[in-house]
Design a protein around this motif. Structure first.
Motif, PDB file in Angstrom:
ATOM      1  N   GLU A  76       0.881  -1.244   0.061  1.00  0.00           N
ATOM      2  CA  GLU A  76      -0.163   0.007   0.169  1.00  0.00           C
ATOM      3  C   GLU A  76       0.868   1.155   0.049  1.00  0.00           C
ATOM      4  O   GLU A  76       1.740   1.526   0.467  1.00  0.00           O
ATOM      5  N   TRP A  77       0.305   2.390  -0.534  1.00  0.00           N
ATOM      6  CA  TRP A  77       1.295   3.598  -0.664  1.00  0.00           C
ATOM      7  C   TRP A  77       0.343   4.865  -0.017  1.00  0.00           C
ATOM      8  O   TRP A  77      -1.012   4.724  -0.069  1.00  0.00           O
ATOM      9  N   HIS A  78       0.829   5.723   0.367  1.00  0.00           N
ATOM     10  CA  HIS A  78       0.191   7.106   0.862  1.00  0.00           C
ATOM     11  C   HIS A  78       0.895   7.964  -0.100  1.00  0.00           C
ATOM     12  O   HIS A  78       2.131   8.126  -0.255  1.00  0.00           O
ATOM     13  N   CYS A  79      -0.194   8.511  -0.963  1.00  0.00           N
ATOM     14  CA  CYS A  79       0.407   9.868  -1.773  1.00  0.00           C
ATOM     15  C   CYS A  79      -0.186  10.970  -1.667  1.00  0.00           C
ATOM     16  O   CYS A  79      -1.309  11.333  -1.110  1.00  0.00           O
ATOM     17  N   VAL A  80       0.727  12.023  -1.970  1.00  0.00           N
ATOM     18  CA  VAL A  80       0.392  13.667  -1.883  1.00  0.00           C
ATOM     19  C   VAL A  80       0.375  14.106  -3.228  1.00  0.00           C
ATOM     20  O   VAL A  80       1.134  13.684  -3.990  1.00  0.00           O
ATOM     21  N   LEU A  81      -0.768  14.704  -3.549  1.00  0.00           N
ATOM     22  CA  LEU A  81      -0.779  15.482  -4.749  1.00  0.00           C
ATOM     23  C   LEU A  81      -0.446  16.828  -4.800  1.00  0.00           C
ATOM     24  O   LEU A  81      -0.916  17.807  -3.849  1.00  0.00           O
ATOM     25  N   GLY A  82       0.866  17.431  -5.474  1.00  0.00           N
ATOM     26  CA  GLY A  82       1.312  18.695  -5.218  1.00  0.00           C
ATOM     27  C   GLY A  82       1.365  19.276  -6.667  1.00  0.00           C
ATOM     28  O   GLY A  82       0.984  18.847  -7.718  1.00  0.00           O
ATOM     29  N   ARG A  83       2.045  20.508  -6.779  1.00  0.00           N
ATOM     30  CA  ARG A  83       2.720  20.832  -7.966  1.00  0.00           C
ATOM     31  C   ARG A  83       3.899  20.958  -8.288  1.00  0.00           C
ATOM     32  O   ARG A  83       4.727  21.224  -7.335  1.00  0.00           O
ATOM     33  N   ALA A  84       4.708  20.812  -9.349  1.00  0.00           N
ATOM     34  CA  ALA A  84       5.989  21.214  -9.641  1.00  0.00           C
ATOM     35  C   ALA A  84       6.002  22.118 -11.000  1.00  0.00           C
ATOM     36  O   ALA A  84       5.103  22.064 -11.876  1.00  0.00           O
ATOM     37  N   GLU A  85       6.849  22.962 -10.792  1.00  0.00           N
ATOM     38  CA  GLU A  85       6.599  24.200 -11.789  1.00  0.00           C
ATOM     39  C   GLU A  85       6.914  23.598 -13.277  1.00  0.00           C
ATOM     40  O   GLU A  85       6.163  23.865 -14.013  1.00  0.00           O
ATOM     41  N   GLU A  86       7.591  22.669 -13.252  1.00  0.00           N
ATOM     42  CA  GLU A  86       8.077  22.173 -14.781  1.00  0.00           C
ATOM     43  C   GLU A  86       6.958  21.013 -15.096  1.00  0.00           C
ATOM     44  O   GLU A  86       6.801  20.780 -16.354  1.00  0.00           O
ATOM     45  N   LYS A  87       6.222  20.452 -14.108  1.00  0.00           N
ATOM     46  CA  LYS A  87       5.467  19.302 -14.642  1.00  0.00           C
ATOM     47  C   LYS A  87       4.025  19.697 -14.483  1.00  0.00           C
ATOM     48  O   LYS A  87       3.032  18.701 -14.651  1.00  0.00           O
ATOM     49  N   GLY A  88       3.566  20.553 -13.737  1.00  0.00           N
ATOM     50  CA  GLY A  88       2.301  20.740 -13.216  1.00  0.00           C
ATOM     51  C   GLY A  88       1.977  19.787 -12.180  1.00  0.00           C
ATOM     52  O   GLY A  88       2.499  19.841 -11.243  1.00  0.00           O
ATOM     53  N   GLN A  89       0.814  19.138 -12.280  1.00  0.00           N
ATOM     54  CA  GLN A  89       0.548  18.278 -10.801  1.00  0.00           C
ATOM     55  C   GLN A  89       1.339  17.035 -10.906  1.00  0.00           C
ATOM     56  O   GLN A  89       1.727  16.410 -11.935  1.00  0.00           O
ATOM     57  N   VAL A  90       1.816  16.695  -9.574  1.00  0.00           N
ATOM     58  CA  VAL A  90       2.829  15.452  -9.390  1.00  0.00           C
ATOM     59  C   VAL A  90       2.327  14.932  -8.349  1.00  0.00           C
ATOM     60  O   VAL A  90       2.117  15.286  -7.134  1.00  0.00           O
ATOM     61  N   TRP A  91       2.337  13.662  -8.270  1.00  0.00           N
ATOM     62  CA  TRP A  91       1.967  12.594  -7.069  1.00  0.00           C
ATOM     63  C   TRP A  91       3.352  12.382  -6.554  1.00  0.00           C
ATOM     64  O   TRP A  91       4.198  11.961  -7.342  1.00  0.00           O
ATOM     65  N   THR A  92       3.276  12.480  -5.331  1.00  0.00           N
ATOM     66  CA  THR A  92       4.629  12.057  -4.442  1.00  0.00           C
ATOM     67  C   THR A  92       4.175  11.039  -3.426  1.00  0.00           C
ATOM     68  O   THR A  92       3.232  11.070  -2.741  1.00  0.00           O
ATOM     69  N   CYS A  93       4.832   9.809  -3.618  1.00  0.00           N
ATOM     70  CA  CYS A  93       4.241   8.480  -2.849  1.00  0.00           C
ATOM     71  C   CYS A  93       5.357   8.100  -1.890  1.00  0.00           C
ATOM     72  O   CYS A  93       6.519   7.831  -2.171  1.00  0.00           O
ATOM     73  N   CYS A  94       4.797   7.533  -0.509  1.00  0.00           N
ATOM     74  CA  CYS A  94       5.676   6.813   0.295  1.00  0.00           C
ATOM     75  C   CYS A  94       4.831   5.445   0.604  1.00  0.00           C
ATOM     76  O   CYS A  94       3.771   5.495   0.565  1.00  0.00           O
ATOM     77  N   PRO A  95       5.629   4.265   0.906  1.00  0.00           N
ATOM     78  CA  PRO A  95       5.003   3.277   1.495  1.00  0.00           C
ATOM     79  C   PRO A  95       4.149   3.473   2.693  1.00  0.00           C
ATOM     80  O   PRO A  95       4.370   4.491   3.480  1.00  0.00           O
ATOM     81  N   MET A  96       3.028   2.880   2.760  1.00  0.00           N
ATOM     82  CA  MET A  96       2.082   3.229   4.052  1.00  0.00           C
ATOM     83  C   MET A  96       3.037   2.727   5.107  1.00  0.00           C
ATOM     84  O   MET A  96       3.678   2.178   5.296  1.00  0.00           O
ATOM     85  N   GLY A  97       2.895   3.698   6.032  1.00  0.00           N
ATOM     86  CA  GLY A  97       3.555   3.719   7.434  1.00  0.00           C
ATOM     87  C   GLY A  97       4.736   4.300   7.376  1.00  0.00           C
ATOM     88  O   GLY A  97       5.536   4.474   8.549  1.00  0.00           O
ATOM     89  N   TRP A  98       5.276   4.888   6.527  1.00  0.00           N
ATOM     90  CA  TRP A  98       6.351   5.951   6.401  1.00  0.00           C
ATOM     91  C   TRP A  98       5.911   7.293   6.027  1.00  0.00           C
ATOM     92  O   TRP A  98       4.613   7.752   5.953  1.00  0.00           O
ATOM     93  N   LYS A  99       6.871   8.300   6.664  1.00  0.00           N
ATOM     94  CA  LYS A  99       6.276   9.548   6.659  1.00  0.00           C
ATOM     95  C   LYS A  99       7.182  10.515   5.639  1.00  0.00           C
ATOM     96  O   LYS A  99       8.219  10.243   5.423  1.00  0.00           O
ATOM     97  N   HIS A 100       6.312  11.153   4.715  1.00  0.00           N
ATOM     98  CA  HIS A 100       6.767  12.052   3.706  1.00  0.00           C
ATOM     99  C   HIS A 100       7.242  13.317   4.156  1.00  0.00           C
ATOM    100  O   HIS A 100       6.486  14.136   5.017  1.00  0.00           O
ATOM    101  N   PHE A 101       8.562  13.684   3.659  1.00  0.00           N
ATOM    102  CA  PHE A 101       9.082  14.877   4.041  1.00  0.00           C
ATOM    103  C   PHE A 101       9.881  15.416   2.840  1.00  0.00           C
ATOM    104  O   PHE A 101      10.833  14.646   2.591  1.00  0.00           O
ATOM    105  N   GLN A 102       9.680  16.545   2.069  1.00  0.00           N
ATOM    106  CA  GLN A 102      10.481  17.050   0.832  1.00  0.00           C
ATOM    107  C   GLN A 102      10.457  15.923  -0.168  1.00  0.00           C
ATOM    108  O   GLN A 102       9.289  15.373  -0.498  1.00  0.00           O
ATOM    109  N   SER A 103      11.703  15.543  -0.475  1.00  0.00           N
ATOM    110  CA  SER A 103      11.852  14.332  -1.424  1.00  0.00           C
ATOM    111  C   SER A 103      11.959  12.880  -1.016  1.00  0.00           C
ATOM    112  O   SER A 103      12.429  12.044  -1.667  1.00  0.00           O
TER     113      SER A 103
END
Length: 201
Positions: A45-72
């Motif tokens: 399973e994954w936990h994903c955050v939808l954000g924006r990147a200047e060059e790509k528009g919308q970007v999903w950033t995903c971490c395995p469930m149970g992991w904490k996301h910060f920056q990249s």
């Protein structure tokens, strides 16, 4: 300029995926809009955050469930304890490594996360990916990132550079401040923090 962030829990479909790629379903918002994407790792399973990147528009950033996301990056905070070598092996087995701390912002995120989530602890230690086992006093990160003394967060009087203390921990107590690294014997069993790159697409 602030951008809207959408969170999604991601579960793998049962269909057999092509090699090194697994089908997932991302749920955007509450409107039920589904978008089929592929993530290149084997977590269930994954936990994903939808954000924006200047060059790509919308970007999903995903971490395995149970992991904490910060920056990249994605971070795993263990609840069990191991010695340093077993801790690094455990992280490697999860396609990661013991955490490599490069900036004060990253140090603050990790420290604040531990302080927010651990309800009762006294002098809790977490292994980080820093060691001087190869040569006393010559500290090295596990991923070969150059050690930068100006971006180190040792407690006052540390590292003691004792021949018996060759592995670094983040020493956290209730009133811990930013400078909380300590060197301890690598055979000591403590918690660990693993780090891996977040998956983006």
């Amino acid at each position: 300029m602030a951008s809207e962030v959408t969170y999604a829990e991601v579960k793998f479909k049962n269909a057999a995926p092509p090699p090194a790629e697994t089908k997932v379903t991302l749920l955007k918002g509450t409107g039920g809009c589904e978008e089929h994407k592929a993530l290149p790792q084997s977590s269930a399973e994954w936990h994903c955050v939808l954000g924006r990147a200047e060059e790509k528009g919308q970007v999903w950033t995903c971490c395995p469930m149970g992991w904490k996301h910060f920056q990249s990056s994605c971070y795993y905070f263990s609840i069990d304890t191991m010695n340093w070598s077993d801790s690094e092996t455990n992280c490697t087995g999860m396609s990661s490594h013991l955490v490599v701390i490069n900036t004060g912002t990253e140090q603050d995120f990790i420290l604040n996360w531990i302080k927010r989530t651990v309800t009762s602890f006294q002098n809790k230690n977490y292994y980080i990916g820093l060691t001087d086992q190869a040569q006393e006093g010559q500290w090295h990160w596990v991923d070969q990132t150059p050690y930068n003394e100006t971006a180190a967060f040792w407690r006052q009087g540390e590292p003691s550079n004792s021949k018996m203390e060759n592995c670094a921990v983040m020493h956290v107590k209730t009133n811990a401040n930013r400078k909380n690294w300590n060197d301890i014997p690598c055979s000591t069993t403590v918690n660990r923090i693993c780090e891996t790159d977040a998956t983006r697409f």
